[in-house]
Scaffold this motif. Structure first.
Motif, PDB file in Angstrom:
ATOM      1  N   PRO A  61       0.897  -1.276  -0.096  1.00 44.39           N
ATOM      2  CA  PRO A  61       0.128   0.024   0.066  1.00 44.39           C
ATOM      3  C   PRO A  61       0.889   1.218   0.034  1.00 44.39           C
ATOM      4  O   PRO A  61       2.168   1.367   0.045  1.00 44.39           O
ATOM      5  CB  PRO A  61      -0.965  -0.080   1.167  1.00 44.39           C
ATOM      6  CG  PRO A  61       0.122  -0.911   2.335  1.00 44.39           C
ATOM      7  CD  PRO A  61       0.802  -1.719   1.196  1.00 44.39           C
ATOM      8  N   HIS A  62       0.198   2.318  -0.448  1.00 38.74           N
ATOM      9  CA  HIS A  62       0.606   3.680  -0.263  1.00 38.74           C
ATOM     10  C   HIS A  62       0.140   4.600   0.738  1.00 38.74           C
ATOM     11  O   HIS A  62      -1.204   4.549   0.941  1.00 38.74           O
ATOM     12  CB  HIS A  62       0.499   4.510  -1.663  1.00 38.74           C
ATOM     13  CG  HIS A  62       1.222   5.756  -1.544  1.00 38.74           C
ATOM     14  ND1 HIS A  62       2.547   6.132  -1.605  1.00 38.74           N
ATOM     15  CD2 HIS A  62       0.554   7.062  -1.562  1.00 38.74           C
ATOM     16  CE1 HIS A  62       2.561   7.481  -1.586  1.00 38.74           C
ATOM     17  NE2 HIS A  62       1.445   7.914  -1.396  1.00 38.74           N
ATOM     18  N   VAL A  63       0.915   5.310   1.736  1.00 36.68           N
ATOM     19  CA  VAL A  63       0.356   5.932   2.704  1.00 36.68           C
ATOM     20  C   VAL A  63       0.708   7.442   2.561  1.00 36.68           C
ATOM     21  O   VAL A  63       1.848   7.784   2.209  1.00 36.68           O
ATOM     22  CB  VAL A  63       0.918   5.444   4.058  1.00 36.68           C
ATOM     23  CG1 VAL A  63       0.350   6.583   5.323  1.00 36.68           C
ATOM     24  CG2 VAL A  63       0.379   4.282   4.514  1.00 36.68           C
ATOM     25  N   THR A  64      -0.279   8.427   2.518  1.00 32.48           N
ATOM     26  CA  THR A  64      -0.014   9.728   2.333  1.00 32.48           C
ATOM     27  C   THR A  64      -0.432  10.439   3.574  1.00 32.48           C
ATOM     28  O   THR A  64      -1.536  10.416   4.190  1.00 32.48           O
ATOM     29  CB  THR A  64      -0.718  10.436   1.087  1.00 32.48           C
ATOM     30  OG1 THR A  64      -0.485   9.853  -0.078  1.00 32.48           O
ATOM     31  CG2 THR A  64      -0.336  12.077   1.032  1.00 32.48           C
ATOM     32  N   ILE A  65       0.311  11.289   4.276  1.00 35.51           N
ATOM     33  CA  ILE A  65       0.128  12.018   5.420  1.00 35.51           C
ATOM     34  C   ILE A  65       0.215  13.379   5.074  1.00 35.51           C
ATOM     35  O   ILE A  65       1.097  14.203   4.786  1.00 35.51           O
ATOM     36  CB  ILE A  65       1.299  11.630   6.473  1.00 35.51           C
ATOM     37  CG1 ILE A  65       1.122  10.371   6.722  1.00 35.51           C
ATOM     38  CG2 ILE A  65       0.785  12.829   7.734  1.00 35.51           C
ATOM     39  CD1 ILE A  65       2.167   9.655   7.884  1.00 35.51           C
ATOM     40  N   LYS A  66      -1.113  14.047   5.206  1.00 29.37           N
ATOM     41  CA  LYS A  66      -1.326  15.541   5.049  1.00 29.37           C
ATOM     42  C   LYS A  66      -1.022  16.190   6.157  1.00 29.37           C
ATOM     43  O   LYS A  66      -1.553  15.918   7.068  1.00 29.37           O
ATOM     44  CB  LYS A  66      -2.336  15.892   4.205  1.00 29.37           C
ATOM     45  CG  LYS A  66      -2.523  15.191   2.704  1.00 29.37           C
ATOM     46  CD  LYS A  66      -3.893  15.549   2.038  1.00 29.37           C
ATOM     47  CE  LYS A  66      -3.550  14.765   0.711  1.00 29.37           C
ATOM     48  NZ  LYS A  66      -4.742  15.291  -0.361  1.00 29.37           N
ATOM     49  N   HIS A  67      -0.251  17.259   6.276  1.00 27.65           N
ATOM     50  CA  HIS A  67      -0.227  18.035   7.615  1.00 27.65           C
ATOM     51  C   HIS A  67       0.304  19.371   7.606  1.00 27.65           C
ATOM     52  O   HIS A  67       0.538  19.887   6.449  1.00 27.65           O
ATOM     53  CB  HIS A  67       1.115  17.355   8.251  1.00 27.65           C
ATOM     54  CG  HIS A  67       2.343  17.170   7.455  1.00 27.65           C
ATOM     55  ND1 HIS A  67       3.500  18.407   7.567  1.00 27.65           N
ATOM     56  CD2 HIS A  67       2.923  16.550   6.557  1.00 27.65           C
ATOM     57  CE1 HIS A  67       4.253  18.162   6.729  1.00 27.65           C
ATOM     58  NE2 HIS A  67       4.035  16.795   6.149  1.00 27.65           N
TER      59      HIS A  67
END
Length: 77
Positions: free
Chosen positions: A2-8
């Motif tokens: 999987p691919h994880v994107t963390i917007k912050h």
């Protein structure tokens, strides 16, 4: 996968902090998905505070609420 994107909100991470974060997130992904570490990708995506609602809340939270496994509880400050 999987691919994880963390917007912050923007924050300067040191290389060490990025590596620790990547290792910890990868470990959690491996515990919960049938995959191997080389298949995991992780991105950090800074979003300016004034743009948060338009770029994150509406398209990622409001319009895709059915995909959330944890919803935010934004409080006015």
């Amino acid at each position: 996968m999987p691919h994880v994107t963390i917007k912050h909100f923007p924050r300067n991470f040191t290389h060490q902090e990025q590596q620790r974060l990547a290792a910890e997130i990868t470990a959690l992904v491996l515990e919960n998905f049938d995959t191997h570490g080389d298949a995991v990708s992780i991105a950090l995506e800074p979003v300016e505070k004034p743009e948060w609602h338009e770029k994150v809340v509406v398209p990622e939270v409001t319009e895709r609420a059915e995909l959330l496994i944890k919803a935010p509880n934004y409080r006015k400050q």
